[in-house]
Motif scaffolding. Structure first.
Motif, short mmCIF file in Angstrom:
data_model
loop_
_atom_site.label_atom_id
_atom_site.label_comp_id
_atom_site.label_asym_id
_atom_site.label_seq_id
_atom_site.Cartn_x
_atom_site.Cartn_y
_atom_site.Cartn_z
N GLN A 332 0.84 -1.20 0.00
CA GLN A 332 0.00 0.00 0.00
C GLN A 332 0.87 1.25 0.00
OE1 GLN A 332 -3.45 0.31 -0.15
NE2 GLN A 332 -2.94 2.47 -0.42
N ALA A 333 1.97 1.23 0.77
CA ALA A 333 2.88 2.38 0.78
C ALA A 333 3.52 2.58 -0.58
CB ALA A 333 3.95 2.18 1.86
N VAL A 334 3.89 1.48 -1.24
CA VAL A 334 4.46 1.58 -2.59
C VAL A 334 3.43 2.14 -3.55
CG1 VAL A 334 5.31 0.22 -4.54
CG2 VAL A 334 6.16 -0.25 -2.24
N ALA A 335 2.18 1.65 -3.47
CA ALA A 335 1.12 2.14 -4.34
C ALA A 335 0.89 3.64 -4.13
CB ALA A 335 -0.17 1.37 -4.11
N ASN A 336 0.93 4.09 -2.87
CA ASN A 336 0.78 5.52 -2.59
C ASN A 336 1.92 6.33 -3.20
OD1 ASN A 336 -1.52 4.98 -1.17
ND2 ASN A 336 -0.56 5.04 0.84
N ALA A 337 3.15 5.79 -3.11
CA ALA A 337 4.30 6.50 -3.68
C ALA A 337 4.18 6.60 -5.19
CB ALA A 337 5.59 5.77 -3.28
N GLN A 339 1.32 6.52 -6.94
CA GLN A 339 0.17 7.33 -7.31
C GLN A 339 0.37 8.81 -7.01
OE1 GLN A 339 -3.42 6.12 -5.37
NE2 GLN A 339 -4.69 7.69 -6.33
N HIS A 340 0.95 9.12 -5.87
CA HIS A 340 1.03 10.52 -5.43
C HIS A 340 2.40 11.16 -5.64
CE1 HIS A 340 -2.95 10.07 -3.72
NE2 HIS A 340 -2.55 9.03 -3.01
N ALA A 341 3.45 10.34 -5.85
CA ALA A 341 4.79 10.91 -6.02
C ALA A 341 5.43 10.44 -7.31
CB ALA A 341 5.68 10.53 -4.83
N ASP A 342 4.64 9.77 -8.20
CA ASP A 342 5.18 9.27 -9.47
C ASP A 342 6.41 8.39 -9.27
OD1 ASP A 342 3.23 10.53 -10.98
OD2 ASP A 342 4.37 12.40 -11.08
N GLY A 367 9.12 12.37 -3.37
CA GLY A 367 8.06 13.20 -3.91
C GLY A 367 7.81 14.45 -3.09
N PRO A 368 6.72 15.17 -3.38
CA PRO A 368 6.46 16.44 -2.68
C PRO A 368 6.02 16.29 -1.24
CG PRO A 368 4.65 15.89 -4.17
CD PRO A 368 5.74 14.88 -4.42
N GLY A 369 5.67 15.09 -0.81
CA GLY A 369 5.24 14.88 0.57
C GLY A 369 3.82 15.36 0.82
N PHE A 370 3.33 15.18 2.06
CA PHE A 370 1.97 15.59 2.39
C PHE A 370 1.88 15.78 3.90
CE2 PHE A 370 2.22 11.04 2.64
CZ PHE A 370 1.44 10.69 3.74
N ASP A 371 0.77 16.37 4.31
CA ASP A 371 0.52 16.61 5.73
C ASP A 371 -0.30 15.43 6.26
OD1 ASP A 371 0.00 17.50 8.25
OD2 ASP A 371 -1.05 19.33 7.67
N VAL A 372 0.34 14.60 7.09
CA VAL A 372 -0.34 13.41 7.61
C VAL A 372 -1.56 13.79 8.42
CG1 VAL A 372 -0.05 11.34 9.02
CG2 VAL A 372 1.86 12.16 7.61
N ILE A 399 4.89 7.20 9.82
CA ILE A 399 4.95 7.91 8.54
C ILE A 399 5.59 9.27 8.78
CG2 ILE A 399 3.64 8.87 6.62
CD1 ILE A 399 1.51 6.78 7.16
N ASP A 400 6.66 9.51 8.07
CA ASP A 400 7.37 10.79 8.15
C ASP A 400 7.35 11.42 6.77
OD1 ASP A 400 8.95 12.95 8.77
OD2 ASP A 400 10.85 11.84 8.61
N SER A 401 6.62 12.52 6.62
CA SER A 401 6.48 13.15 5.31
C SER A 401 6.76 14.63 5.41
CB SER A 401 5.06 12.91 4.76
OG SER A 401 4.95 13.41 3.46
N HIS A 402 7.52 15.12 4.45
CA HIS A 402 7.83 16.55 4.38
C HIS A 402 8.07 16.90 2.92
CE1 HIS A 402 11.99 15.14 3.98
NE2 HIS A 402 11.77 14.39 5.04
N ALA A 403 8.49 18.13 2.66
CA ALA A 403 8.65 18.59 1.27
C ALA A 403 9.70 17.80 0.51
CB ALA A 403 9.00 20.08 1.26
#
Length: 418
Positions: A332-337, A339-342, A367-372, A399-403
């Protein structure tokens, strides 16, 4: 729903047998074959008329000295290239367009090439006449309909003009030339109309096919959604509500332990609700098996993934249920990457340690990251498929996400009580 429609459409399209020349866009299935049929007809047809013109070119020519051979070569070499291209199905449009243009230029030069040559006979046509409709049918392969019409009308009329110029405007040439021009116009119009008609029919067939497949995709997606709703409703009734009732009525440590076990089982089934296969055996597997399973699962999604392995010798074996939860959560994490980060900078690392004893999977992208914290409550891609799935087997997710990118860490320790 759009993604579901697209998935069903792709599945339906995949069931259609594809030939070598059939790897075309879904919307041009019939048109591609009609184009190939047209080129296969144009090739042999042009060969017949070209052979007639070539035989006529060997007779006494109307051209002045020094013009005959260059003009014949200039016309017949592109014609030969067009015939070969149409026959093999490669570069047919390019060489057909070249021949159509070269033929018109040769016609325009005809008065100059025949100036000072032998006087023409009214009842004998020059060799170039036999190629008028070859040039017309070449435009059917090469040009859009507007240029096809232009060539169909202009080539015969141009022949009539240059033939009259060659004859010096003598009256005995007017009737034979008018008949030749009329014949060429009629034949060229028939050929152009046939090409336009077959292409229109093919376009309508493709449109009808696309509409039918789209309707099928919509109906299948609706049925799938309803099936999923019923399945989840049954799951909520049988498992989740049962676990809640057991927790509410638990009065002894044994009953509480049973309620916790039922709740974890319900969470696992809820997290795996979209998976058709059974959960499988809980037999422990080697930690390295997780990397192999994740690569295979990603390949089924169309993602070529290589999982880096850093597993210490002596890493404890992972229970089957835990291994499946880790693989599905990582997938699922790979699919998110993707889909959302190409899939920018996508890497996956599997680590295993003997102390404290456990495994971890880290999925990273740049990728650009997101606000969890800003994820809507109804989006279950992370909460249901990652957090709940790991919690159900006693694992942890972070989950650690930033720009600069996103890192999803999935951990399980053998000392955890799952």
């Amino acid at each position: 729903m759009a993604e579901t429609d697209r998935s069903v459409l792709d599945d339906a399209w995949g069931r259609i047998p594809h030939t070598r020349e059939g790897q075309a866009e879904q919307g041009s299935f019939t048109q591609t074959r009609i184009e190939r049929v047209i080129t296969l007809i144009v090739g042999p047809g042009s060969l017949v008329l070209g052979a007639q013109a070539f035989a006529a070119a060997f007779g006494p020519g109307d051209e002045a000295e020094g013009w005959h051979v260059p003009l014949v070569l200039a016309v017949f070499l592109p014609l030969l290239a067009m015939i070969v291209a149409c026959t093999i199905g490669r570069f047919a449009r390019v060489f057909s367009g070249i021949f159509a243009v070269v033929f018109v230029l040769a016609l325009a030069l005809w008065p100059i090439a025949t100036a000072g040559g032998p006087p023409p006979a009214p009842t004998e046509n020059p060799w170039i006449f036999y190629l008028i409709n070859v040039a017309t049918v070449a435009t059917v392969v090469a040009f859009p309909i507007s240029l096809q019409i232009t060539w169909t009308v202009a080539a015969p009329l141009l022949f009539g003009v240059v033939r009259l110029v060659q004859a010096g405007g003598r009256s005995e040439f007017i009737l034979p030339i008018a008949l030749d021009v009329t014949f060429a116009l009629i034949l060229g119009s028939v050929l152009l109309t046939l090409g336009w008609m077959y292409r229109s029919i093919a376009a309508n067939v493709d449109q009808a096919r696309a509409s039918a497949v789209s309707s099928y995709a919509s109906a299948a997606a609706t049925a799938a959604t309803e099936h999923e709703r019923v399945a989840v409703a049954a799951l909520m009734h049988d498992s989740v509500l049962g676990a809640l009732l057991a927790a509410e009525r638990a009065a002894t440590p044994r009953e509480r332990t049973l309620a916790v076990s039922m709740a974890r089982e319900a969470l696992t089934r809820l997290a795996n609700a979209e998976k058709d296969p059974l959960e499988g055996s809980d037999e422990p597997v080697a930690a390295l098996r997780l990397a192999d399973d994740l690569e295979a699962a990603a390949r089924e999604l169309g993602v070529e993934l290589t999982v880096a392995r850093a597993v210490e010798e002596g890493t404890p074996r992972v229970p089957g249920r835990v291994a499946r939860a880790l693989v599905l959560a990582a997938l699922q994490a790979v699919a998110n990457a993707v889909q959302h980060a190409d899939a920018q900078g996508l890497t996956v690392l599997l680590t295993g340690s003997t102390t404290p004893g456990g495994v971890a999977v880290r999925v990273r992208d740049t990728g650009p990251g997101f606000d969890v914290a800003a994820i809507p409550a109804d989006r279950l891609g992370i909460r249901g498929s990652i957090d709940a799935r790991l919690a159900a087997v006693g694992g942890r997710s972070e989950i650690d996400s930033h720009a600069g990118g996103t890192t999803v860490t999935l951990e399980w320790e053998s000392g955890d009580r799952w």
